[in-house]
Write an enzyme that holds these catalytic residues in place. Sequence first.
Site, PDB file in Angstrom:
ATOM      1  N   ALA A 175       0.833  -1.193   0.000  1.00  0.00           N
ATOM      2  CA  ALA A 175       0.000   0.000   0.000  1.00  0.00           C
ATOM      3  C   ALA A 175       0.876   1.255   0.000  1.00  0.00           C
ATOM      4  O   ALA A 175       0.382   2.368  -0.025  1.00  0.00           O
ATOM      5  CB  ALA A 175      -0.901  -0.009   1.231  1.00  0.00           C
ATOM      6  N   ASP A 176       2.199   1.059   0.044  1.00  0.00           N
ATOM      7  CA  ASP A 176       3.102   2.213   0.137  1.00  0.00           C
ATOM      8  C   ASP A 176       4.132   2.174  -0.989  1.00  0.00           C
ATOM      9  O   ASP A 176       3.964   1.449  -1.957  1.00  0.00           O
ATOM     10  CB  ASP A 176       3.787   2.223   1.507  1.00  0.00           C
ATOM     11  N   ASP A 177       5.167   2.953  -0.875  1.00  0.00           N
ATOM     12  CA  ASP A 177       6.161   3.022  -1.944  1.00  0.00           C
ATOM     13  C   ASP A 177       7.337   2.082  -1.718  1.00  0.00           C
ATOM     14  O   ASP A 177       8.488   2.434  -1.964  1.00  0.00           O
ATOM     15  CB  ASP A 177       6.632   4.467  -2.121  1.00  0.00           C
TER      16      ASP A 177
END
Length: 710
Positions: A576-578
């Site tokens: 859900a993040d980088d």
Amino acid sequence: HAMRPPPPLFHLPGFSSARHAHSSTARAASVEGTEASRGVEEVVFHPADEYFQQVPHHYDHVEDYLVHYEKSIKDPEAFWSEIARNFHWETPWEETLSYNFNRSAGPIHVRFFHGGETNIAYNALDRHVAAGLGDRIAFYTERNDLEPIRESGPGGLKDQYTYREALEEVSRIANVLKSMGVKRGDKVGLFLPMVAELPLAMLACARIGAVHTVVFAGFSKEALADRLCDAGCKAVIACDGVFRGSKLIPLFHTVDAAIQLCNERGHIIEHTLVLKRLGGDVAGVHLTPGRDVWWHEATAKASSSCPVEWVPSEHPLFILYTSGSTGKPKGVLHTTGGYMIQAATTFRHVFNVRPEKNDIFLCTADCGWITGHSYVTYGPLLNGASQVVFEGVPSYPDVGRLWHMVDKYGITHLYTAPTAIRSLMREGDEHVTKYARSSLKVLGSVGEPINPEAWKWYHEVVGGGRCPIVDTWWQTETGAIAIAPLPIKGWGQKPGSASLPFLGIEPVLLSQDGKELEGPTEGLLAIKSPWPSTLRSIYGDHERMEQTYFSFDGYYLTGDNARRDSDGYYWITGRADDVVIVSGHNLGTAEVEAALAQHPSVAEAAVVGIPHDVKGNCLYCYVTLKAGQAPSPDLEKQLKVSVRNQLGAFAAPDFIQWAPNLPKTRSGKVMRRILRKVAAGGKAINVEDLGDTSTLADPEVIKELIANHV
Ligand code: PRX
């Protein structure tokens, strides 16, 4: 602020055990029903009944798991203290658990077995030797080369260690560390290849209460220096070099250069202990007198007995760095008692390794990652298991290497990564089927989602359709396996799903604004209550740990997205993040961007992950050059080399697209969502497929990006 909310109600949404109660005896892989979802066919596999007669589990049936699971969630204190009593505690604990997962109520904390004193190395070695198991093999080291052709007089490295020999060597290393002035609480950096001496060095630190920081021996000198400085390491345990496949990796040169960099930053590393793996002068090592000593010389003079340092349950055990979405890597901190209990318990139930039946475990992960910590060093030894430590790579000298090893040692349990499975799958079944593999009982997968095709190949071809697959979802931060099937009767396996939570783990799915979602749905994967091996902090930056993982009151946020199906099974759908997972290694895109931007010709860079057949994901980099700089194949090569040198080979960009402009909002924020879609979609993509682009400062940029896709 030690809060104890009321125990949560038992709740495993949608799971109906009845549906899985009957297993087929006709064929190992019985298909129980299909459920089409997102184009993925959900097929349920059950091992045959005969399998469970031959490989009985501590739990008879999935029903037993459900009973224990319920207990573990309703009364975690009773559940974990019952298990913890099977270990040696020099001083018993007074309080089993206190915690706060609620930032608005005070600092986040998790505390297990407060008041208790123990030592994890004692529990991993001395306890078994005292029980008369000293002659059992702890480690076999399988060398890179089948014939030791490249070694000339190694520094006395053994090909195997019994538990007694392991204890003696650990004690010698511990004594050497003490003679270097390493004390309880001091940090020690480890930069070693995958030989048995690596887990032994970790245990030596633990024995004297020192904190180990293992750095994967594929990292560059800069990455190593960053970690040694951040953790404040007082000493480093290193190695002359190693061959990986046909390539010489001169490890000591990297350590030497990293120590130099630390010195320049004002952090002095006082001592190194250097393992001679290659012997002779293959790696061209020159020791610095007064700072560096050879392992074999120092341990030869050291006593093989070393008193145990009893430490409080919450005494730091290790710091292990992992990439985050922003900034520098995070030093995930784990402590002693809780981590010990959970590494041991997950190993016991998820793999079901029985040392008394001559089971042999092989985990192909490196101790530089959490998988090696929990399932090479701690989990297996805490259970008295025998294992093979593999120094080489699965493709050398040929792609049958793993199956050759399976037959050579009679390996019963294999734990590896989807990226390895996919790369071997491409080479053809004949490299597998020419080996018997009849010893195999359980096959494990870890590190990234396993695609159903690779799952089926692992199951059918590698395991001959007999062996359950345990697809284990977890993280550096969870310390131990958190979601995984247990190889027990009635537990249906769906290719691509890690299925249900481990005992004591309470996963939930949250909406984007942090509301708990019910039933079959998709959302942010979070965990609702603490488990013994919860990360305790980010070393030196507790605030960052609270911001990163506890932004919604009451939950640990994993950073993964997941779907829950109508059986309550979890399917990890991506980060859900980088963070991008390349060949099972977490890479922070921000770190790669920073490495690219270091080049004098680069003005700005944006890095995203795109799907890759073997590696799972690979890196696609958009690079904006400074005015007056022209793109060229040579510059592209320089940039790739530069990232390799700064971060390590596994972080090397796969694609570089010259991007005179990046898609930005009016406030200057790069719209990564668009970059990801363009990178994955290529020239064929339509602007309409990119979602809302109305906030872009200059919508024309998109057409340029698409046209220049590489
Ligand atoms: O995205 C998940 C993925 O790997 C991440 C954790 O990476 P790391 O801390 O390096 O630990 C890897 C070894 C435990 C997770 O957030 N991941 C790990 N295992 C799985 C997985 N994704 C899907 N299925 C898995 N079995």
